[in-house]
Each structure stands twice: as C-alpha cells, then as structure tokens.
Scaffold this motif. Structure first.
Motif: not given
Length: 327
Positions: A16-45
């Motif tokens: 369960a995830l609650v975003l701060p006020a001001g964000f808006h999640v579209s009703g058409n949102s979907s979760v993509a394939k999970p990401l790997g355990n190790i980020p490819s960049e330090p900031a994992y953007y």
C-alpha cells in the motif's frame, strides 16, 4: 518505488502506497515489470531490466483515489527474502503543481488478509521544480516569447509576451516578466490581454482570442513587471496560449543583443508554477535619413561655414555624440 523489507513478503501480499497531497494517480495507472535489485545508477532514476528481481510473478495495481494505491502480488511462487530491496515503478502519476518540497510518503506491506507486515509512514518527500512552459501540445508547444514591437535601439515599444503554460494558472495567479537588462520603463506602464503574437500561425493553437480574462493588476519593481489576476476570471488550462502586451517600455540605447528576459507564472502566494529564461533579440542601430550637407563658400582656400541637417529613424538620447569624418 523501492524499499527494503525487514520481513519476507509472501505470495499474494499487498503493498500500500500513500503519496503526499498534490500528486494525482490516474485511474488508468498500471505497474510495469518489477525492477532489479541493484540500481544501474546510484540515484536509481535510470534502471535496467534485470531477470533476478525480488518480486516474481505479476503486479496488479488498484487506484483508490488521487494518492492511495495498492499493488498486489499475483502468480508469485516464493516470498521475497528479508532485507532484500524491492523496486517497481508506477506510471500515469501527475506531480503536484507547486514547486516546493512535498509532504512525506507512506508505505506499508500487508498480508492478503490485510494484516500489516512492515511499514514506514514517514518516507521523506521530494522537491518539485517549476515547469518550463512546454505545455501539452502534440508533439510540443511553441517556446515562450517576449518580443518588442520594434528592434530599433532606443525606441519606445510595446512588449508582446506569449506562452503555453505547463500547469494551470489560477484565477488569482500571477505572471512575472523580468525585462531585458538595459531596457527601461518610461511614462505610464500599461498591460492588456492579447498581443500581436496572437496573429502568428501557431500550428496547435485552437482557441480564438486571448484567454487571459478577468481583471489584471499591475506592479513594477526595478525591472520586474508583475501582472496579478484579480480572481474574477477562469483558471487557464495547460496548453492554452496566453498572451499579453506591456506598454511603456524603451529598448536599450545601443545596438546588439538585448540579453535574456525571464518569464514566470506563480500562485497567489508567490510559489513558482512555471518559469523560463527567454532568448534575447538583436537590436539594430538608428539610421540617418534625409541627410543634407552644405557650405556657404565654395572658393578654394576660403574659410566657410559648414551646415548639415538630418532626421533619424529612431530616438537620439540626450548626451549622444554626433561624429563627422571628413577623411
């Protein structure tokens, strides 16, 4: 999103995830394939797909409001090991329209029965930066422009301002223009909705006429012109062309590049919504017209009086020098 759970996350569990006020999640949102355990960049953007992910199976998202989302593990075969980093991304999320530090996020993992496993209800927020007037025009919006009605150095001009907002402008919002470095305000400063740039053929422009309705209040501080909407107009939507004209401006005295101008839209309390630096324009020098030169004595060797008369295509500032070269 990512987390490191202290306890295993069994198959069929929920995040369960609650975003701060001001964000808006579209009703058409979907979760993509999970990401790997190790980020490819330090900031994992930037992430690379990794077959050795912690969350096997599929992820199903359910949107329960603007900021509340649950992610369900489906078809998974094994629990995630404790202390293992879990990562996935959630699409179709609109950022807040205020450029400031958001509130905190809240994350909780739960069994399929709804019993909590792990939680962190104070995940630090993120800093939202202002938009940049790119709007939502397919495939892009025309860049913002601040253009004088004449490119003659020293001329008295009207300044046309036009842009496509990336975020809505409230009915009580503000538009600020930082004038070019060496331009001046002379006489009475006047602002009105609409400009000559309305007549430019903007490929993606659909509305007719200026959209900057309601009353406009004008303020001046040094080179900053602030236009405040009085709240009687409507909210201006993303991608609508906004234009206005500022009267009572004088171009810089000399030819050359005017330098950058700065444009910003703000909330009523001064928080920046969109902002951008606008490239300058090349000013040309004032030209002499109807130049007349005469002498009262044309005999060789005689002293005579030289007379000349001229008119110019633009203003000549007090203290300017006129140089005659007889070579």
């Amino acid at each position: 999103m990512c987390s490191s759970d202290l306890n295993p996350l069994p198959p069929g569990a929920m995040i369960a995830l609650v975003l701060p006020a001001g964000f808006h999640v579209s009703g058409n949102s979907s979760v993509a394939k999970p990401l790997g355990n190790i980020p490819s960049e330090p900031a994992y953007y930037v992430q690379e797909w990794d077959s050795q992910v912690s969350l096997d199976g599929e992820l199903e998202v359910q949107v329960h409001g603007d900021v509340l989302v649950t992610v369900l593990r489906k078809g998974s075969a094994q629990p995630t090991p404790p202390h293992r980093r879990l990562a996935f991304f959630l699409d179709m999320v609109r950022n807040p329209q205020r450029s400031e530090l958001t509130g905190t996020f809240q994350m909780r993992t739960l069994l399929s029965t709804g019993v909590p496993i792990d939680e962190d209800l104070a995940v630090p927020g993120v800093r939202i930066v202002p938009g940049n007037f790119t709007g939502q025009c397919p495939p892009f919006c025309a860049p913002p422009d601040i253009k004088p009605s004449s490119l003659l150095a020293g001329s008295l001009v009207n300044l046309s301002v036009a842009f496509y907002p990336s975020n809505p402008i409230p009915a009580d919002g503000q538009i600020e223009v930082l004038l070019h470095a060496d331009s001046n305000v002379v006489g009475d400063l006047i602002v009105r909705a609409g400009s000559v740039l309305d007549d430019v053929d903007h490929k993606y422009q659909e509305q007719v006429g200026p959209v900057l309705d309601g009353g406009l209040l004008l303020f001046l501080h040094d080179r900053t012109v602030r236009v405040r909407r009085d709240g009687t107009g409507r909210e201006i939507e993303v991608g609508e062309m906004v234009s206005l004209t500022i009267e009572g401006i004088q171009n810089q005295d000399a030819e050359g590049n005017t330098g950058l101008a700065h444009l910003a839209t703000k909330q009523s309390d001064g928080v920046i919504i969109d902002e951008s630096f606008i490239p300058g324009h090349i000013l040309v020098p004032v030209e002499f017209t109807n130049f007349l030169l005469s002498k009262d004595e044309l005999t060789a060797g005689k002293m005579s009086t030289l007379s000349f008369a001229l008119s110019t295509s633009g203003p000549m500032k007090i203290g300017s020098r006129l140089i005659l070269d007889f070579s």
